[in-house]
Design an enzyme around this catalytic site. Structure first.
Site, PDB file in Angstrom:
ATOM      1  N   SER A 189      17.895   5.824-109.480  1.00 18.03           N
ATOM      2  CA  SER A 189      18.784   6.975-109.319  1.00 18.03           C
ATOM      3  C   SER A 189      19.688   6.914-108.102  1.00 18.03           C
ATOM      4  O   SER A 189      20.753   7.511-108.102  1.00 18.03           O
ATOM      5  CB  SER A 189      17.959   8.260-109.293  1.00 18.03           C
ATOM      6  N   HIS A 217      17.400   8.766-116.015  1.00 18.30           N
ATOM      7  CA  HIS A 217      18.854   8.610-115.857  1.00 18.30           C
ATOM      8  C   HIS A 217      19.464   7.740-116.955  1.00 18.30           C
ATOM      9  O   HIS A 217      20.639   7.388-116.866  1.00 18.30           O
ATOM     10  CB  HIS A 217      19.194   8.027-114.484  1.00 18.30           C
ATOM     11  N   LYS A 248      18.675  16.301-117.615  1.00 10.92           N
ATOM     12  CA  LYS A 248      19.894  15.562-117.259  1.00 10.92           C
ATOM     13  C   LYS A 248      20.791  15.513-118.508  1.00 10.92           C
ATOM     14  O   LYS A 248      21.345  16.540-118.882  1.00 10.92           O
ATOM     15  CB  LYS A 248      19.538  14.187-116.697  1.00 10.92           C
TER      16      LYS A 248
HETATM   17  C1  PLP Z   1      14.108   8.945-112.147  1.00  9.34           C
HETATM   18  C2  PLP Z   1      13.717  10.398-112.141  1.00  9.34           C
HETATM   19  N1  PLP Z   1      12.501  10.739-112.613  1.00  9.34           N
HETATM   20  C3  PLP Z   1      12.102  12.022-112.633  1.00  9.34           C
HETATM   21  C4  PLP Z   1      12.907  13.032-112.160  1.00  9.34           C
HETATM   22  C5  PLP Z   1      12.414  14.449-112.202  1.00  9.34           C
HETATM   23  O1  PLP Z   1      13.055  15.128-113.250  1.00  9.34           O
HETATM   24  P1  PLP Z   1      12.802  16.675-113.498  1.00  9.34           P
HETATM   25  O2  PLP Z   1      13.967  17.371-112.871  1.00  9.34           O
HETATM   26  O3  PLP Z   1      12.770  16.839-114.983  1.00  9.34           O
HETATM   27  O4  PLP Z   1      11.506  17.014-112.862  1.00  9.34           O
HETATM   28  C6  PLP Z   1      14.167  12.731-111.668  1.00  9.34           C
HETATM   29  C7  PLP Z   1      15.021  13.815-111.142  1.00  9.34           C
HETATM   30  O5  PLP Z   1      15.665  13.721-110.142  1.00  9.34           O
HETATM   31  C8  PLP Z   1      14.581  11.379-111.653  1.00  9.34           C
HETATM   32  O6  PLP Z   1      15.783  11.039-111.165  1.00  9.34           O
END
Ligand code: PLP
Length: 402
Positions: A189, A217, A248
């Site tokens: 990310s 992502h 997202k």
């Molecule tokens: C790679 C990744 N995994 C998990 C998450 C967590 O997502 P959520 O907002 O659904 O908890 C994010 C959010 O920033 C993320 O970028």
């Protein structure tokens, strides 16, 4: 009863230090749906390049309408935990849609991908297992492993980012383990880089390891029809476990899921603590998420627009003398160095009517602070042209480009 003054004082001192270090974060309040442009409190209309609304589905009419109808049909709340007070039919429908979309046997939803990741490791490992993580994996994976280690006494380790030799070395060292698991992000990310999935699959097979990929992502983003990193590499159906978010590209609300074998999803119902001790996704969110999946299945051209916008933006930044990290994803980081510079540039861009968040230490290593631009299919070419001009102007003023 008096409030604990020492406690409050400590917190206030820490916040004062963050301000003094110029790394204090301020929240920007929005008064409109997430879209290419948003209404920001005190600033009016602002172009946004820092949201995960990759496909522009946050305000897509069919996704919004599904949520409203869901609210009317199922009510506002789930009432309790799924196994205690009943599971809504829309959760079953959503989980079937998600499994179909990412190409697995089954899927299980959670209130956030954070919870899905947190549930994943501790639910499936035991003492004697070894869990390995890419060094740049998301915080939720890191915490998931810490928790699993504390609960089960499994062994955890970190391999250098995208370094397959280091991973192999660590797997060899774990030869005697009961089971080996590898965690990777599909798209990292902070970098926008794509995992080396074909190599990871081969290595996992060679070392009898389970590959778990967080595709938060990449879901709705990568692959011709948005099915994620596996589709990007032509290996749909070959990853043992995929976790991802509904927060997202899939409507951008909230929620996450684990997708994989039916027995894995069943184990989540039986044993995952965030499933056993926490309410399910609100039904209105589940309804919107089903509509988001159906929208993407019916409109793969949205995914194409996202890819074209991302490629255009990257090359326009380069032509403007900036140095975005190479890549193919809509995450386009521009490294500026110091955290204070990233935060300052972010503020200057807001003055130009553009919302791009600056990230610095501790989210990224010292000296690699960055403006992380995120492109959306909702952006017009004019939006992106305006953003490139403004970023070049601000970078010149700060001295990041000469
Ligand atoms: C790679 C990744 N995994 C998990 C998450 C967590 O997502 P959520 O907002 O659904 O908890 C994010 C959010 O920033 C993320 O970028």
């Amino acid at each position: 009863m008096t409030l604990n003054a020492g406690f409050r004082g400590d917190l206030e001192a820490q916040i004062a230090q963050l301000r003094a270090d110029r790394v204090y974060k301020t929240l920007n309040y929005l008064d409109s749906p997430q879209s290419a442009r948003v209404q920001m409190d005190g600033r009016g209309e602002v172009l946004i390049l820092s949201s995960n609304n990759y496909l522009g589905l946050c305000d897509e009419p069919s996704v919004v309408r599904a949520g409203i109808e869901g609210l009317e049909r199922f009510g506002a709340g789930t009432g309790s935990v799924r196994f205690i007070c009943g599971t809504f039919t829309i959760h079953r429908e959503l989980e079937a849609a998600l499994a179909r979309f990412v190409g697995t046997d089954a899927a299980m939803t959670f209130v956030a991908a954070w919870n899905a990741n947190e549930a994943m490791t501790a639910t499936v490992v035991q003492e004697g297992d070894v869990v390995l993580s890419d060094a740049l994996n998301h915080a939720s994976i890191i915490d998931s492993m810490r928790l699993a280690k504390a609960i089960t006494k499994c062994t955890t380790g970190v391999y250098k980012h995208a370094d397959m030799d280091d991973l192999v070395e660590k797997l060899r060292a774990a030869k005697g383990a009961r089971r080996r698991l590898i965690w990777t992000d599909g798209v990292f990310s902070m970098e926008g880089a794509i995992a080396k999935l074909p190599q990871l699959l081969e290595i996992a097979r060679d070392h009898d390891a389970v590959l778990i990929m967080d595709d938060s992502h990449a879901t709705g983003v990568l692959g011709a029809t948005g099915r994620g990193t596996a589709e990007h590499f032509g290996v749909v159906g070959e990853v043992d476990v995929i976790t991802s978010t509904l927060g997202k590209a899939l409507g951008g609300a909230a929620g996450g899921f684990i997708a994989g074998p039916a027995a894995l999803c069943d184990m989540m119902i039986q044993r995952a603590r965030p499933q056993l001790f926490s309410n399910a996704l609100p039904p209105t969110v589940a309804c919107s998420a089903v509509a988001a999946v159906e929208f993407i299945e019916a409109h793969p051209e949205r995914v194409t627009t996202l890819r074209e916008n991302s490629a255009w933006f990257r090359s326009a930044l380069r032509e403007a003398g900036l140095k975005p990290l190479d890549g193919e994803t809509p995450i386009v980081p521009i490294i500026v160095g110091e955290t204070a510079d990233a935060i300052k540039m972010s503020g200057m861009l807001l003055d130009e009517g553009i919302f791009i968040t600056g990230f610095g230490f501790p989210v990224v290593p010292h000296g690699t602070a960055r403006l992380r631009c995120q492109v959306s299919a909702a952006h017009s070419r004019a939006d992106l042209e305006y953003a490139v001009r403004a970023i070049r102007d601000v970078a010149t003023r700060v001295g990041v480009v000469k």
